[in-house]
Every structure is written in structure tokens, then in C-alpha cells.
Scaffold this motif. Structure first.
Motif, PDB file in Angstrom:
ATOM      1  N   TYR A  37       6.266 -10.594   7.217  1.00 49.41           N
ATOM      2  CA  TYR A  37       6.797 -11.108   5.948  1.00 49.41           C
ATOM      3  C   TYR A  37       6.844  -9.987   4.906  1.00 49.41           C
ATOM      4  CZ  TYR A  37       7.319 -13.932   1.752  1.00 49.41           C
ATOM      5  OH  TYR A  37       7.777 -14.451   0.575  1.00 49.41           O
ATOM      6  N   GLY A  38       7.984  -9.848   4.268  1.00 49.04           N
ATOM      7  CA  GLY A  38       8.106  -8.832   3.215  1.00 49.04           C
ATOM      8  C   GLY A  38       8.646  -7.498   3.695  1.00 49.04           C
ATOM      9  N   VAL A  39       8.858  -7.396   4.992  1.00 49.28           N
ATOM     10  CA  VAL A  39       9.424  -6.160   5.535  1.00 49.28           C
ATOM     11  C   VAL A  39      10.879  -6.412   5.919  1.00 49.28           C
ATOM     12  CG1 VAL A  39       9.284  -4.435   7.370  1.00 49.28           C
ATOM     13  CG2 VAL A  39       7.191  -5.350   6.345  1.00 49.28           C
ATOM     14  N   TYR A  40      11.742  -5.514   5.482  1.00 46.57           N
ATOM     15  CA  TYR A  40      13.174  -5.621   5.762  1.00 46.57           C
ATOM     16  C   TYR A  40      13.605  -4.287   6.359  1.00 46.57           C
ATOM     17  CZ  TYR A  40      12.444  -9.683   2.916  1.00 46.57           C
ATOM     18  OH  TYR A  40      11.947 -10.877   2.437  1.00 46.57           O
ATOM     19  N   ALA A  41      13.729  -4.266   7.690  1.00 42.98           N
ATOM     20  CA  ALA A  41      13.960  -3.015   8.411  1.00 42.98           C
ATOM     21  C   ALA A  41      15.362  -2.973   8.992  1.00 42.98           C
ATOM     22  CB  ALA A  41      12.931  -2.886   9.536  1.00 42.98           C
ATOM     23  N   ASN A  89      13.452  -2.008   3.039  1.00 39.78           N
ATOM     24  CA  ASN A  89      12.287  -1.192   2.670  1.00 39.78           C
ATOM     25  C   ASN A  89      11.722  -0.428   3.869  1.00 39.78           C
ATOM     26  OD1 ASN A  89      11.130  -3.370   3.919  1.00 39.78           O
ATOM     27  ND2 ASN A  89       9.964  -4.081   2.138  1.00 39.78           N
ATOM     28  N   VAL A  90      12.359  -0.583   5.019  1.00 42.53           N
ATOM     29  CA  VAL A  90      11.981   0.204   6.197  1.00 42.53           C
ATOM     30  C   VAL A  90      13.249   0.729   6.872  1.00 42.53           C
ATOM     31  CG1 VAL A  90      11.053   0.071   8.548  1.00 42.53           C
ATOM     32  CG2 VAL A  90       9.744  -0.884   6.637  1.00 42.53           C
ATOM     33  N   LYS A 142       0.838  -1.213   0.000  1.00 38.96           N
ATOM     34  CA  LYS A 142       0.000   0.000   0.000  1.00 38.96           C
ATOM     35  C   LYS A 142       0.868   1.257   0.000  1.00 38.96           C
ATOM     36  CE  LYS A 142      -4.028  -2.089   2.148  1.00 38.96           C
ATOM     37  NZ  LYS A 142      -4.749  -2.349   3.402  1.00 38.96           N
ATOM     38  N   VAL A 143       2.106   1.098   0.468  1.00 39.33           N
ATOM     39  CA  VAL A 143       3.108   2.166   0.392  1.00 39.33           C
ATOM     40  C   VAL A 143       4.382   1.542  -0.174  1.00 39.33           C
ATOM     41  CG1 VAL A 143       2.184   3.514   2.330  1.00 39.33           C
ATOM     42  CG2 VAL A 143       3.879   1.716   2.744  1.00 39.33           C
ATOM     43  N   ASP A 144       5.276   2.404  -0.637  1.00 41.51           N
ATOM     44  CA  ASP A 144       6.526   1.888  -1.210  1.00 41.51           C
ATOM     45  C   ASP A 144       7.537   1.507  -0.132  1.00 41.51           C
ATOM     46  OD1 ASP A 144       5.915   2.358  -4.064  1.00 41.51           O
ATOM     47  OD2 ASP A 144       5.777   4.436  -3.405  1.00 41.51           O
ATOM     48  N   ARG A 145       7.614   2.321   0.911  1.00 42.96           N
ATOM     49  CA  ARG A 145       8.584   2.091   1.985  1.00 42.96           C
ATOM     50  C   ARG A 145       8.047   2.681   3.285  1.00 42.96           C
ATOM     51  NH1 ARG A 145      14.415   4.141  -0.296  1.00 42.96           N
ATOM     52  NH2 ARG A 145      14.288   3.251  -2.392  1.00 42.96           N
ATOM     53  N   GLY A 146       8.759   2.383   4.384  1.00 40.50           N
ATOM     54  CA  GLY A 146       8.395   2.951   5.674  1.00 40.50           C
ATOM     55  C   GLY A 146       9.577   3.596   6.370  1.00 40.50           C
ATOM     56  N   ILE A 147       9.285   4.634   7.137  1.00 37.60           N
ATOM     57  CA  ILE A 147      10.290   5.247   8.002  1.00 37.60           C
ATOM     58  C   ILE A 147       9.677   5.340   9.400  1.00 37.60           C
ATOM     59  CG2 ILE A 147      11.705   7.280   8.485  1.00 37.60           C
ATOM     60  CD1 ILE A 147      11.788   7.827   5.481  1.00 37.60           C
ATOM     61  N   PHE A 148      10.280   4.587  10.343  1.00 36.94           N
ATOM     62  CA  PHE A 148       9.700   4.444  11.670  1.00 36.94           C
ATOM     63  C   PHE A 148      10.655   5.023  12.707  1.00 36.94           C
ATOM     64  CE2 PHE A 148       7.686   0.245   9.930  1.00 36.94           C
ATOM     65  CZ  PHE A 148       6.869   0.981   9.103  1.00 36.94           C
ATOM     66  N   ILE A 149      10.105   5.759  13.664  1.00 36.34           N
ATOM     67  CA  ILE A 149      10.951   6.489  14.611  1.00 36.34           C
ATOM     68  C   ILE A 149      10.421   6.292  16.030  1.00 36.34           C
ATOM     69  CG2 ILE A 149      11.920   8.728  15.216  1.00 36.34           C
ATOM     70  CD1 ILE A 149      11.203   9.595  12.284  1.00 36.34           C
ATOM     71  N   ASP A 150      11.278   5.710  16.874  1.00 34.82           N
ATOM     72  CA  ASP A 150      10.954   5.653  18.298  1.00 34.82           C
ATOM     73  C   ASP A 150      12.114   6.262  19.062  1.00 34.82           C
ATOM     74  OD1 ASP A 150      12.567   3.090  19.512  1.00 34.82           O
ATOM     75  OD2 ASP A 150      11.898   2.658  17.474  1.00 34.82           O
ATOM     76  N   GLY A 151      12.249   5.931  20.353  1.00 24.82           N
ATOM     77  CA  GLY A 151      13.314   6.563  21.124  1.00 24.82           C
ATOM     78  C   GLY A 151      14.694   6.155  20.664  1.00 24.82           C
ATOM     79  N   VAL A 152      14.878   4.847  20.462  1.00 23.57           N
ATOM     80  CA  VAL A 152      16.215   4.368  20.113  1.00 23.57           C
ATOM     81  C   VAL A 152      16.274   3.673  18.759  1.00 23.57           C
ATOM     82  CG1 VAL A 152      17.029   4.255  22.479  1.00 23.57           C
ATOM     83  CG2 VAL A 152      15.878   2.287  21.500  1.00 23.57           C
ATOM     84  N   GLY A 153      15.162   3.321  18.184  1.00 24.59           N
ATOM     85  CA  GLY A 153      15.126   2.762  16.829  1.00 24.59           C
ATOM     86  C   GLY A 153      14.950   1.257  16.765  1.00 24.59           C
ATOM     87  N   TYR A 154      15.558   0.542  17.715  1.00 25.24           N
ATOM     88  CA  TYR A 154      15.498  -0.919  17.615  1.00 25.24           C
ATOM     89  C   TYR A 154      14.092  -1.459  17.850  1.00 25.24           C
ATOM     90  CZ  TYR A 154      15.208  -1.545  22.655  1.00 25.24           C
ATOM     91  OH  TYR A 154      14.775  -1.509  23.962  1.00 25.24           O
TER      92      TYR A 154
END
Ligand SMILES: O=P(O)(O)OC[C@H]1O[C@@H](O)[C@H](O)[C@@H]1O
Length: 156
Positions: free
Chosen positions: A79-83, A102-103, A57-69
């Protein structure tokens, strides 16, 4: 590109800056929240955003929390997500050129916004070196592992 952004309270402020950058560069942003600095639980926002990546539904993702992990842990269960967690531009370049992620996951408490925005710029503009045999082979091996151990969306 169409980009899903998501994060928790600790990533909120940086997420807003990343959204502004992506929009200024002509990308379409889909914001899965959170929408304030009020404390919340990261999985509630990363899971639907990661699903959107997996479903195309989207091409890629950018996710942000406190430390990232935390974001990467959740996203990589789909499945299909490579972060990848990237806290510097060099890592961001290789996360695309070598690993075809893709993330992108970033820690808002770890790096300042100037470096974070540089990371986003590099990650967004670096292509996977899929014509280099060793990088293709390694990415294919990661895909094989996910095929063995993760359920495809169609099997859920
Ligand atoms: O603000 P609190 O809830 O203490 O910590 C949340 C952050 O700490 C880590 O687990 C994650 O990075 C998450 O974003």
C-alpha cells in the motif's frame, strides 16, 4: 531526495552505477542490497526497500533486477507504493508526469547503463502534472483501487 535502491544479482552492477549517479547529484542513497553478483532471491531485497518507501522513510525507490517486472510486481503489492517498469526515457517521463510513481524499476539485462542512467535522470527530475485534471483523476482512481484491495501499513 532520499532514495532507496535495491535489486538482485542481475541488477547489482547497474545498481552500483545508479547509486553513483544519485550521489553525484546530491541525493542520499539507502542501499537495501543485494551487495554482490552472488545469486539471491529478489523479494528479500525489494520488499524491505518498498516498505521504506511506503513508510516514508525514503522519498522514492529505484529497484533493479534482470528485467524489471519482478521488482514492480513485489513493490506494487505494498500500500502506498506505485511502481513502473521503464526501459526508455519517454516512459520514465510519463511514469512521473502522468502517473506520479514513487518507484522506478529497471531491467539490468534489458538496457545498457547509458540509457538506464538517462531514465533515472528523467524520472528523478520530472514532476507529476497533478494540476491537470485528467492526470489527477486517473491517479486518484489508482489510489482508490489500492484502498479497496491493499491493507494499509497501520492495519498489518
Ligand atoms: O539470474 P537468474 O536467477 O536466472 O534470473 C534472475 C532474473 O530473471 C528474472 O526473473 C528477474 O529479472 C531476475 O532478476
Amino acid at each position: 531526495m532520499k532514495i532507496a535502491v535495491a535489486g538482485d544479482h542481475a541488477g547489482f552492477s547497474l545498481k552500483e552505477e545508479v547509486k553513483a549517479l544519485l550521489t553525484s547529484q546530491g541525493h542520499e542513497v539507502v542501499d537495501f542490497g543485494t551487495h554482490s553478483e552472488e545469486a539471491c532471491d529478489l523479494p528479500d531485497y525489494i520488499y524491505p526497500a518498498a516498505l521504506a518507501v511506503a513508510e516514508g522513510k525514503v522519498d522514492r525507490g529505484i529497484f533493479i533486477d534482470g528485467v524489471g517486472y519482478g521488482s514492480a510486481m513485489i513493490a506494487n503489492k505494498i500500500y502506498g507504493v506505485y511502481a513502473a517498469v521503464c526501459q526508455d526515457p519517454f516512459c520514465a517521463e510519463l511514469a512521473r508526469s502522468h502517473s506520479n510513481t514513487n518507484v522506478l524499476c529497471i531491467g539490468g539485462k534489458i538496457i545498457g547503463s547509458a540509457i538506464a542512467l538517462e531514465i533515472v535522470k528523467v524520472w528523478m527530475t520530472t514532476d507529476h502534472l497533478g494540476d491537470v485534471e485528467k492526470y489527477k483523476r486517473r491517479v486518484d482512481k489508482v489510489v482508490e483501487i489500492s484502498e479497496k484491495h491493499l491493507k494499509k501499513l497501520s492495519e498489518l
